[in-house]
Design a protein around this motif. Sequence first.
Motif, short mmCIF file in Angstrom:
data_model
loop_
_atom_site.label_atom_id
_atom_site.label_comp_id
_atom_site.label_asym_id
_atom_site.label_seq_id
_atom_site.Cartn_x
_atom_site.Cartn_y
_atom_site.Cartn_z
N CYS A 42 0.84 -1.21 0.00
CA CYS A 42 0.00 0.00 0.00
C CYS A 42 0.87 1.26 0.00
O CYS A 42 0.58 2.24 -0.69
CB CYS A 42 -0.93 -0.01 1.21
N MET A 43 1.96 1.22 0.77
CA MET A 43 2.85 2.38 0.81
C MET A 43 3.51 2.62 -0.55
O MET A 43 3.60 3.77 -1.01
CB MET A 43 3.92 2.15 1.88
N LEU A 44 3.92 1.53 -1.23
CA LEU A 44 4.53 1.68 -2.55
C LEU A 44 3.52 2.19 -3.58
O LEU A 44 3.83 3.04 -4.43
CB LEU A 44 5.12 0.35 -3.01
N GLU A 45 2.28 1.69 -3.51
CA GLU A 45 1.25 2.17 -4.44
C GLU A 45 0.93 3.64 -4.19
O GLU A 45 0.76 4.42 -5.14
CB GLU A 45 -0.02 1.33 -4.27
N GLU A 46 0.86 4.03 -2.92
CA GLU A 46 0.59 5.44 -2.61
C GLU A 46 1.73 6.33 -3.10
O GLU A 46 1.50 7.43 -3.63
CB GLU A 46 0.42 5.59 -1.09
N ARG A 47 2.96 5.84 -2.95
CA ARG A 47 4.09 6.63 -3.42
C ARG A 47 4.09 6.76 -4.95
O ARG A 47 4.38 7.82 -5.50
CB ARG A 47 5.39 5.94 -2.98
N GLN A 48 3.71 5.67 -5.65
CA GLN A 48 3.63 5.74 -7.11
C GLN A 48 2.56 6.73 -7.55
O GLN A 48 2.76 7.51 -8.49
CB GLN A 48 3.35 4.35 -7.67
N LYS A 49 1.39 6.70 -6.88
CA LYS A 49 0.33 7.66 -7.22
C LYS A 49 0.79 9.10 -6.99
O LYS A 49 0.53 9.99 -7.80
CB LYS A 49 -0.91 7.36 -6.38
N LYS A 159 15.16 1.21 -0.58
CA LYS A 159 14.64 0.92 0.76
C LYS A 159 13.54 -0.13 0.70
O LYS A 159 13.45 -1.00 1.59
CB LYS A 159 14.12 2.20 1.39
N ALA A 160 12.70 -0.08 -0.33
CA ALA A 160 11.66 -1.09 -0.46
C ALA A 160 12.27 -2.48 -0.69
O ALA A 160 11.81 -3.48 -0.13
CB ALA A 160 10.72 -0.72 -1.62
N GLU A 162 15.21 -3.43 0.39
CA GLU A 162 15.79 -3.84 1.65
C GLU A 162 14.73 -4.41 2.59
O GLU A 162 14.94 -5.43 3.25
CB GLU A 162 16.48 -2.63 2.31
N LEU A 163 13.57 -3.75 2.64
CA LEU A 163 12.47 -4.26 3.46
C LEU A 163 12.01 -5.64 2.97
O LEU A 163 11.71 -6.53 3.77
CB LEU A 163 11.30 -3.27 3.44
N GLN A 164 11.94 -5.80 1.66
CA GLN A 164 11.55 -7.09 1.11
C GLN A 164 12.55 -8.18 1.43
O GLN A 164 12.20 -9.31 1.75
CB GLN A 164 11.37 -6.96 -0.40
N ARG A 165 13.86 -7.82 1.38
CA ARG A 165 14.90 -8.80 1.72
C ARG A 165 14.79 -9.23 3.19
O ARG A 165 14.89 -10.42 3.52
CB ARG A 165 16.28 -8.20 1.45
N ILE A 166 14.56 -8.27 4.07
CA ILE A 166 14.40 -8.60 5.50
C ILE A 166 13.20 -9.49 5.71
O ILE A 166 13.21 -10.43 6.50
CB ILE A 166 14.30 -7.30 6.32
#
Length: 343
Positions: A42-49, A159-160, A162-166
């Motif tokens: 949701c955060m990535l979609e909001e950032r893309q919008k 950063k996204a 990195e979060l996915q890797r964690i």
Amino acid sequence: MAEVDKNALDVQINDKKIQEANERARHETIAGEMKQSDKIICMLEERQKQDIKNLNKAVIEFQQNFQKPETRREFDLSDPHALKKSTPARLSDNDPRCTISGLQKFLGEDLNHDQRVKFQKEQSREWSLQQQRDWKNALADQKFAEDLHDKNRIDLDQKAMELQRIDVETRRAVCAATKDFNRIQAEECAERKRLEKRQEEEDNVAEISNLLQGDLLSENPEQAASSFGRHRVITDRWKGMNQDQLMAIRYIQQQQVLEKLRLQEEERQRNAEWDRQRIQTARAQLLFERHQQRLNRELRKTLDNTNAELSQEQKSRKIYLQEEVYSNFPTGQYFTQFNTISR
């Protein structure tokens, strides 16, 4: 009538409860991870919008500032105010449109022709240079904004990732812990079945031995037992217990005591192992939550700094436009030269 082993039933019930608690904890962990993944998406979609919105806004501002209809080459052909902007029939006595047939100007009266032409050429040259400077500045500003936008996009994407890797590493750790837990449970189940099988074999051996040494085959003095119960005997037939019987009873009692101690020790070790695994799982979860909160704070801080920089750049650009670009306003003297005569 067979005797029910209450301790074994309690152990099975306890194991089943522990298994259900672990399964419920695993489902809760997976649900928390799914919520975290949904939050990141949701955060990535909001950032893309937001990026698309900012890009469209920048394009609209650029079109409004540097691609106005008035700056087009063919605008004079479709200008709705062309008649209002057109030059009157005569501006002054030095108007070059005043021909001989109009009787507004006679040959030889145009004394400022060379100076006027020179001034017009100089003014056209200045206008052309000014337009070129404005265009270069606009292109430079647009390139700087695009570079800044690309840099911010790259930082946020990193950063996204990195979060996915964690998140993937955490899932792997949870899967490994679950695998170890299942392996331990399988080993305990196999050990329990082996003990049950050995106990069953011992019971079968004891039953066979009892049949071989029973009253029917061995004429055991136990035939004096009363029909009202094995604890009662027929006094005229019973001669008392022999030494082997007494030793067998003591041996069975000792085996029961040792078996009970062994089961208690196994229960204690199993509970200690469960406590250790539960503490390790809780500690790993706490460390992951702290790490996740720290990453969220860093991401929020970066976004705040980026927004502050963009706000400062917009303010600086607005000041530049107000003080530098739109500073040359026409004065009243410019408008007084129009409509000075009746024609």
